[in-house]
Write an enzyme that holds these catalytic residues in place. Structure first.
Site, short mmCIF file in Angstrom:
data_model
loop_
_atom_site.label_atom_id
_atom_site.label_comp_id
_atom_site.label_asym_id
_atom_site.label_seq_id
_atom_site.Cartn_x
_atom_site.Cartn_y
_atom_site.Cartn_z
N GLY A 1 -30.62 -16.85 -0.87
CA GLY A 1 -29.34 -17.11 -0.43
C GLY A 1 -28.09 -16.60 -1.16
O GLY A 1 -28.40 -15.62 -1.91
N SER A 2 -26.99 -17.20 -1.24
CA SER A 2 -26.04 -16.63 -1.79
C SER A 2 -25.97 -17.08 -3.45
O SER A 2 -26.63 -18.03 -3.90
CB SER A 2 -24.69 -17.31 -1.37
OG SER A 2 -24.66 -18.48 -1.67
N LYS B 1 -23.59 -18.03 -5.12
CA LYS B 1 -22.68 -19.41 -5.36
C LYS B 1 -23.75 -20.55 -5.28
O LYS B 1 -23.79 -21.39 -6.28
CB LYS B 1 -21.67 -19.48 -4.21
CG LYS B 1 -20.94 -20.88 -4.36
CD LYS B 1 -20.04 -20.94 -3.32
CE LYS B 1 -19.15 -22.30 -3.35
NZ LYS B 1 -18.20 -22.48 -2.32
N GLY C 1 -27.13 -20.50 -5.35
CA GLY C 1 -28.12 -20.02 -6.51
C GLY C 1 -27.99 -20.57 -7.81
O GLY C 1 -28.61 -21.13 -8.41
N GLU D 1 -33.69 -15.20 -5.35
CA GLU D 1 -33.45 -14.06 -4.14
C GLU D 1 -32.12 -14.02 -3.70
O GLU D 1 -31.70 -14.82 -2.81
CB GLU D 1 -34.51 -13.76 -3.26
CG GLU D 1 -35.79 -13.82 -3.52
CD GLU D 1 -36.10 -12.67 -4.58
OE1 GLU D 1 -35.59 -11.29 -4.41
OE2 GLU D 1 -37.12 -12.44 -5.15
N CYS E 1 -29.31 -9.01 2.30
CA CYS E 1 -29.06 -9.01 1.25
C CYS E 1 -29.22 -7.56 0.49
O CYS E 1 -28.52 -6.94 -0.61
CB CYS E 1 -29.89 -10.12 0.27
SG CYS E 1 -31.69 -9.86 0.38
#
Length: 483
Positions: A191-192, A194, A196, A213, A250
């Site tokens: 994910g993002s 933020k 993470g 990731e 991503c």
């Protein structure tokens, strides 16, 4: 803690299953991998329909980026799992003779996998394959932004996989927050950046290892190329930028770097290929996914509505709010302090930044956080060496885009703000395993000092033992080592 979503009950059953030892057997692992393949085979059309309805993905895109990826990973794991599970033996220095050593991979235990919405099956099932291969029990949390895909996994996985060892929980941020309150033996998050950071902070309370990731601004360096090679490069760039989920990936291309004298030719070639692949009418775009929801649609539109950025649009820029589609858009030299050049775009917008000399691209990339992927189209071996030596990124791909994601022989993962940890193929197995060092010493040949001269002899003997070449030679003479 209130067990609002039934998480405690699920985790307790998963831990009981792991403690029973059933997941450690190769038979159990292979059965689960075959179950994933059966799930894909028997529900292929349903998966096509779900990805089309949730994200507007064409069946070819869905097979390439989702179904095919999962099938390939599961097939590879089935072929290799016996080898992956076998202890790794090796040579020991003479100092330890007689003894043996080996490294034994063992499962970590209870794993939490949090997936992302842009590839709702790949980014859940691919890490699941690694976790299963390593012998773990798993709780899956698919993204709530692709709710129909999440419901499919929640309803179908228990029919194909061991429901006492692999569970799915649906829900939004409230569920994720409560999940992170529990102790896990491993957390795998896609994910993002933020979110993470939130995952990592929660994991730190229990000293839980994490794989993150994330993403970042993945650049393309476009060097001088012969005309025939340039046409191939343009095709690969257009496919890599707008093909996978309309740029919502991503490792998707975020921006391009090119010498100023080549910019106009590059843009014209990009336009031709975009029209051929996707059309030029925003209301009738073909072979391209839509934006996942209104929130992300408005975020992307706001990036372009900055007047300084809007003036840089050289192609596209149209929106269809009803269908949540955005025309493939090219921008030339947007302000470097604009949000579009400082936040991950995650959409079908492509800024092109011009340079006086293409080698300036290295300093430009190094001025930003380390990307998940770096792409460079060049035939110069010297320039390739400079890119590898002077930049840092999760991966580097020369003369293509995105293809590294489906290569099981390469680790996939980030560095710095683009994440850490890696998976795919054997790297997935390693990510969800602990490599346990095993040393087995004999009781024989115990040397014991008897008089003072022994001390000097022992010192010289130890020096010899620590010398690798001397020790190998002695073992060869004794017939204990093969040449």
């Amino acid at each position: 803690m209130e067990d609002k979503y039934g998480i405690l009950k699920s985790t307790e059953e998963l831990r009981r299953t792991f403690k029973s030892g059933v997941t450690r057997t190769v038979e159990w692992r292979k059965t689960q991998l075959r179950g994933i393949l059966k799930l894909i085979k028997e529900n292929e059309q349903t998966l096509f329909d779900l990805l089309q309805s949730e994200l507007g993905k064409h069946p070819v895109e869905s097979y390439r980026d989702e179904i095919g990826v999962v099938k390939k990973s599961a097939d590879n794991a089935l072929r290799c799992i016996d080898q992956w599970m076998s202890p790794k033996k090796g040579w020991l220095p003479l100092l330890f003779f007689p003894a043996s050593k080996k490294v034994v991979p063992e499962p970590l235990g209870l794993v939490l996998i949090i997936g992302s919405w842009n590839f709702p099956f790949t980014l859940v099932l691919d890490p699941l394959i690694g976790a299963i291969s390593a012998g773990n029990t798993v709780l899956l949390k698919p993204s709530e932004l692709a709710p129909n895909c999440a419901s499919f996994l929640a309803n179908k996985l228990p029919l194909y996989l061991d429901p006492k060892a692999i569970k799915v929980i649906e829900g939004g941020s409230g569920v994720s927050s409560q999940l992170l309150e529990y102790k896990w033996d491993k957390i795998f998050f896609t994910g993002s950046t933020k979110v993470g950071k939130i995952v990592m902070a929660a994991a730190a309370k229990h000293l839980t290892p994490v794989t993150l990731e994330l993403g970042g601004k993945c650049p393309v360096i476009f060097d001088s190329l012969p005309n025939s090679d340039m046409k191939v490069a343009i095709k690969r760039i257009v496919s890599g930028k707008w093909g996978p989920c309309a740029g919502q990936a991503c490792i998707g291309i975020d921006y391009m770097l090119v010498e100023q004298k080549r910019a106009s030719t590059l843009i014209e070639e990009l336009k031709k290929r975009i029209k051929r692949f996707y059309g030029d009418d925003v209301k009738n775009l073909k072979n391209i996914a839509r934006i996942v929801n209104k929130v992300h649609f408005d975020r992307l539109r706001n990036l372009l509505e900055d007047p300084a950025v809007a003036n840089c649009i050289v192609y596209g820029g149209s929106f269809d709010e009803t269908n949540l589609t955005i025309e493939p858009t090219i921008l030339l030299d947007p302000p470097l302090d604009a949000e579009i050049m400082n936040e991950e775009i995650f959409g079908p917008l492509l800024p092109i930044i011009t340079l006086d000399n293409i080698e300036e691209s290295i300093d430009f990339i190094n001025s930003k956080p380390k990307p998940l992927a770096l792409y460079a189209f060049t035939k110069s071996d010297d320039f390739k060496k400079r890119i590898l030596a002077e930049t840092s990124s999760g991966s580097v791909t020369f003369n293509d885009t995105m293809i590294q994601f489906v290569c099981d022989g390469l680790p996939f993962g980030g560095v710095g703000e683009s994440g850490f940890g890696r998976y795919h193929g054997k790297y997935s197995f390693d990510t969800f395993s602990h490599e346990k060092a095993v040393f087995d010493r004999s009781f024989y040949l115990e040397l014991e000092p008897r008089h003072p001269p022994w001390s000097k002899f022992k010192l010289e003997f130890l020096r010899s033992c620590y010398d690798y070449n001397y020790a190998r030679l002695l073992l060869l003479l004794l017939g204990l080592e093969r040449p």
